[in-house]
Motif scaffolding. Sequence first.
Motif, PDB file in Angstrom:
ATOM      1  N   ALA A 160      -0.980 -14.563  -3.869  1.00  0.00           N
ATOM      2  CA  ALA A 160       0.460 -14.324  -3.707  1.00  0.00           C
ATOM      3  C   ALA A 160       0.975 -14.933  -2.409  1.00  0.00           C
ATOM      4  O   ALA A 160       2.121 -15.377  -2.336  1.00  0.00           O
ATOM      5  CB  ALA A 160       0.745 -12.828  -3.733  1.00  0.00           C
ATOM      6  N   GLN A 161       0.112 -15.003  -1.412  1.00  0.00           N
ATOM      7  CA  GLN A 161       0.545 -15.542  -0.126  1.00  0.00           C
ATOM      8  C   GLN A 161       0.810 -17.044  -0.201  1.00  0.00           C
ATOM      9  O   GLN A 161       1.559 -17.586   0.590  1.00  0.00           O
ATOM     10  CB  GLN A 161      -0.500 -15.258   0.949  1.00  0.00           C
ATOM     11  N   GLN A 162       0.204 -17.706  -1.174  1.00  0.00           N
ATOM     12  CA  GLN A 162       0.445 -19.136  -1.328  1.00  0.00           C
ATOM     13  C   GLN A 162       1.865 -19.432  -1.794  1.00  0.00           C
ATOM     14  O   GLN A 162       2.362 -20.525  -1.618  1.00  0.00           O
ATOM     15  CB  GLN A 162      -0.565 -19.731  -2.302  1.00  0.00           C
ATOM     16  N   HIS A 163       2.516 -18.431  -2.424  1.00  0.00           N
ATOM     17  CA  HIS A 163       3.851 -18.629  -2.970  1.00  0.00           C
ATOM     18  C   HIS A 163       4.919 -17.773  -2.307  1.00  0.00           C
ATOM     19  O   HIS A 163       6.103 -17.998  -2.506  1.00  0.00           O
ATOM     20  CB  HIS A 163       3.831 -18.353  -4.474  1.00  0.00           C
ATOM     21  N   THR A 164       4.493 -16.740  -1.587  1.00  0.00           N
ATOM     22  CA  THR A 164       5.447 -15.842  -0.924  1.00  0.00           C
ATOM     23  C   THR A 164       4.966 -15.581   0.502  1.00  0.00           C
ATOM     24  O   THR A 164       3.960 -16.130   0.927  1.00  0.00           O
ATOM     25  CB  THR A 164       5.547 -14.487  -1.667  1.00  0.00           C
ATOM     26  N   ASP A 165       5.642 -14.704   1.199  1.00  0.00           N
ATOM     27  CA  ASP A 165       5.202 -14.323   2.540  1.00  0.00           C
ATOM     28  C   ASP A 165       4.383 -13.029   2.524  1.00  0.00           C
ATOM     29  O   ASP A 165       4.238 -12.365   3.534  1.00  0.00           O
ATOM     30  CB  ASP A 165       6.394 -14.193   3.478  1.00  0.00           C
ATOM     31  N   PHE A 166       3.808 -12.712   1.357  1.00  0.00           N
ATOM     32  CA  PHE A 166       3.005 -11.494   1.211  1.00  0.00           C
ATOM     33  C   PHE A 166       1.754 -11.570   2.078  1.00  0.00           C
ATOM     34  O   PHE A 166       1.124 -12.617   2.197  1.00  0.00           O
ATOM     35  CB  PHE A 166       2.597 -11.290  -0.247  1.00  0.00           C
ATOM     36  N   ASN A 167       1.374 -10.435   2.663  1.00  0.00           N
ATOM     37  CA  ASN A 167       0.190 -10.373   3.506  1.00  0.00           C
ATOM     38  C   ASN A 167      -0.414  -8.973   3.398  1.00  0.00           C
ATOM     39  O   ASN A 167       0.257  -7.977   3.693  1.00  0.00           O
ATOM     40  CB  ASN A 167       0.580 -10.683   4.957  1.00  0.00           C
ATOM     41  N   VAL A 168      -1.670  -8.906   3.002  1.00  0.00           N
ATOM     42  CA  VAL A 168      -2.339  -7.604   2.836  1.00  0.00           C
ATOM     43  C   VAL A 168      -2.449  -6.876   4.174  1.00  0.00           C
ATOM     44  O   VAL A 168      -2.249  -5.663   4.248  1.00  0.00           O
ATOM     45  CB  VAL A 168      -3.737  -7.783   2.205  1.00  0.00           C
ATOM     46  N   GLY A 215       3.947   3.994   8.842  1.00  0.00           N
ATOM     47  CA  GLY A 215       4.876   4.822   8.091  1.00  0.00           C
ATOM     48  C   GLY A 215       6.179   4.121   7.764  1.00  0.00           C
ATOM     49  O   GLY A 215       7.181   4.770   7.469  1.00  0.00           O
ATOM     50  N   GLU A 216       6.178   2.801   7.770  1.00  0.00           N
ATOM     51  CA  GLU A 216       7.378   2.029   7.428  1.00  0.00           C
ATOM     52  C   GLU A 216       7.381   1.782   5.917  1.00  0.00           C
ATOM     53  O   GLU A 216       7.181   0.667   5.436  1.00  0.00           O
ATOM     54  CB  GLU A 216       7.405   0.722   8.211  1.00  0.00           C
ATOM     55  N   PHE A 217       7.643   2.847   5.162  1.00  0.00           N
ATOM     56  CA  PHE A 217       7.480   2.809   3.714  1.00  0.00           C
ATOM     57  C   PHE A 217       8.538   1.975   2.993  1.00  0.00           C
ATOM     58  O   PHE A 217       8.252   1.393   1.953  1.00  0.00           O
ATOM     59  CB  PHE A 217       7.441   4.236   3.164  1.00  0.00           C
ATOM     60  N   GLU A 218       9.751   1.920   3.511  1.00  0.00           N
ATOM     61  CA  GLU A 218      10.786   1.141   2.832  1.00  0.00           C
ATOM     62  C   GLU A 218      10.449  -0.346   2.839  1.00  0.00           C
ATOM     63  O   GLU A 218      10.573  -1.035   1.826  1.00  0.00           O
ATOM     64  CB  GLU A 218      12.142   1.391   3.489  1.00  0.00           C
ATOM     65  N   THR A 219      10.007  -0.859   3.966  1.00  0.00           N
ATOM     66  CA  THR A 219       9.613  -2.264   4.071  1.00  0.00           C
ATOM     67  C   THR A 219       8.357  -2.515   3.251  1.00  0.00           C
ATOM     68  O   THR A 219       8.237  -3.543   2.576  1.00  0.00           O
ATOM     69  CB  THR A 219       9.355  -2.634   5.547  1.00  0.00           C
ATOM     70  N   LEU A 220       7.446  -1.560   3.277  1.00  0.00           N
ATOM     71  CA  LEU A 220       6.190  -1.690   2.537  1.00  0.00           C
ATOM     72  C   LEU A 220       6.421  -1.781   1.033  1.00  0.00           C
ATOM     73  O   LEU A 220       5.795  -2.584   0.343  1.00  0.00           O
ATOM     74  CB  LEU A 220       5.273  -0.510   2.853  1.00  0.00           C
TER      75      LEU A 220
END
Length: 111
Positions: free
Chosen positions: A48-56, A66-71
């Motif tokens: 997913a990181q290859q196509h988006t800015d997703f990062n585990v 505890g930043e659940f909205e962003t998560l």
Amino acid sequence: MKFGFSLNTSRTIDLDKLDKKKQESFTDDIPTFKRCFACGGCAATCSAQQHTDFNVLKCNLLFRRGEFETLEKELEKCMLCGKCTLVCPRNVNTRAMIIKMRRTLNTKTNL
């Protein structure tokens, strides 16, 4: 009076206000979560990181803070392919971690 710049809002996190019950129940269900030492292997192989800015790693950090909205927005980007779990040197079940985070956050919104 304008100086040509503005002040950023504070990014301070008050750890005393965190809902620690969610994090404790999370580590009870996924005990390997405690083993993560943020080596970045999961993020390096993420499809997913290859196509988006997703990062585990970012998801891990957001959950601990505890930043659940962003998560919640970040977790939608994960395709659950499981590559991250295969490359983890500490055998952290990152795929199960993502699934559990999604369930935990859905529980929060349904209450």
